[in-house]
Design a protein around this motif. Sequence first.
Motif, mmCIF file in Angstrom:
data_model
loop_
_atom_site.group_PDB
_atom_site.id
_atom_site.type_symbol
_atom_site.label_atom_id
_atom_site.label_comp_id
_atom_site.label_asym_id
_atom_site.label_seq_id
_atom_site.Cartn_x
_atom_site.Cartn_y
_atom_site.Cartn_z
ATOM 1 N N ARG A 187 -7.220 8.861 -0.737
ATOM 2 C CA ARG A 187 -7.787 7.542 -0.417
ATOM 3 C C ARG A 187 -6.713 6.582 0.061
ATOM 4 O O ARG A 187 -6.905 5.847 1.037
ATOM 5 N N GLN A 188 -5.577 6.589 -0.613
ATOM 6 C CA GLN A 188 -4.498 5.684 -0.231
ATOM 7 C C GLN A 188 -3.960 6.031 1.149
ATOM 8 O O GLN A 188 -3.681 5.135 1.953
ATOM 9 N N ILE A 197 -4.052 3.512 4.325
ATOM 10 C CA ILE A 197 -2.830 3.172 5.064
ATOM 11 C C ILE A 197 -3.027 3.459 6.551
ATOM 12 O O ILE A 197 -2.683 2.635 7.408
ATOM 13 N N MET A 216 0.837 -1.206 0.000
ATOM 14 C CA MET A 216 0.000 0.000 0.000
ATOM 15 C C MET A 216 0.870 1.252 0.000
ATOM 16 O O MET A 216 0.580 2.224 -0.704
ATOM 17 N N GLU A 217 1.938 1.236 0.779
ATOM 18 C CA GLU A 217 2.829 2.397 0.831
ATOM 19 C C GLU A 217 3.567 2.587 -0.493
ATOM 20 O O GLU A 217 3.780 3.716 -0.926
ATOM 21 N N SER A 232 1.902 6.857 -6.756
ATOM 22 C CA SER A 232 0.923 7.890 -7.120
ATOM 23 C C SER A 232 1.494 9.285 -6.888
ATOM 24 O O SER A 232 1.292 10.197 -7.692
ATOM 25 N N ALA A 239 2.385 1.758 -3.452
ATOM 26 C CA ALA A 239 1.386 2.285 -4.382
ATOM 27 C C ALA A 239 1.150 3.781 -4.128
ATOM 28 O O ALA A 239 1.027 4.574 -5.070
ATOM 29 N N HIS A 240 1.125 4.166 -2.865
ATOM 30 C CA HIS A 240 0.955 5.583 -2.506
ATOM 31 C C HIS A 240 2.141 6.405 -3.007
ATOM 32 O O HIS A 240 1.966 7.485 -3.579
ATOM 33 N N LYS A 281 -6.927 10.083 -5.317
ATOM 34 C CA LYS A 281 -6.348 8.751 -5.129
ATOM 35 C C LYS A 281 -5.325 8.763 -3.996
ATOM 36 O O LYS A 281 -5.295 7.851 -3.163
#
Length: 112
Positions: free
Chosen positions: A89-90, A94, A14-15, A21, A17-18, A86
């Motif tokens: 949201r991320q 997290i 998740m981190e 972005s 992907a953040h 996005k």
Amino acid sequence: MNIDAEQRAMLARMERAHAESARHLAVIERQIEARAERMTTSSRVKARQHDRASATWSRADERDFQANVIALRFQRRGEIDALSRKLARQAGAIAAHRVRYRVNEPAGESVS
């Protein structure tokens, strides 16, 4: 693999992907600024003075540059807004994951 390791791996994904972005949004900002600079320099070629004592970037250039940046951001506002949403949201996901699974420190910084 135990549950704690799985949760940490999920959090790491998740981190990542953040961060990806955030990098994408930074790339868009750099593209906008680079294009605005090219537009400014090409539109004011004849108005420039080319002697040794004059600065290469005038106040008028800066005004044009800022106007071009605003116009280009307006053109790409859909993409910028989508990426900003996005990212929010991320970040929320997290934070929720950290609270739910009680993982407070990033995986690389844990002491064990």
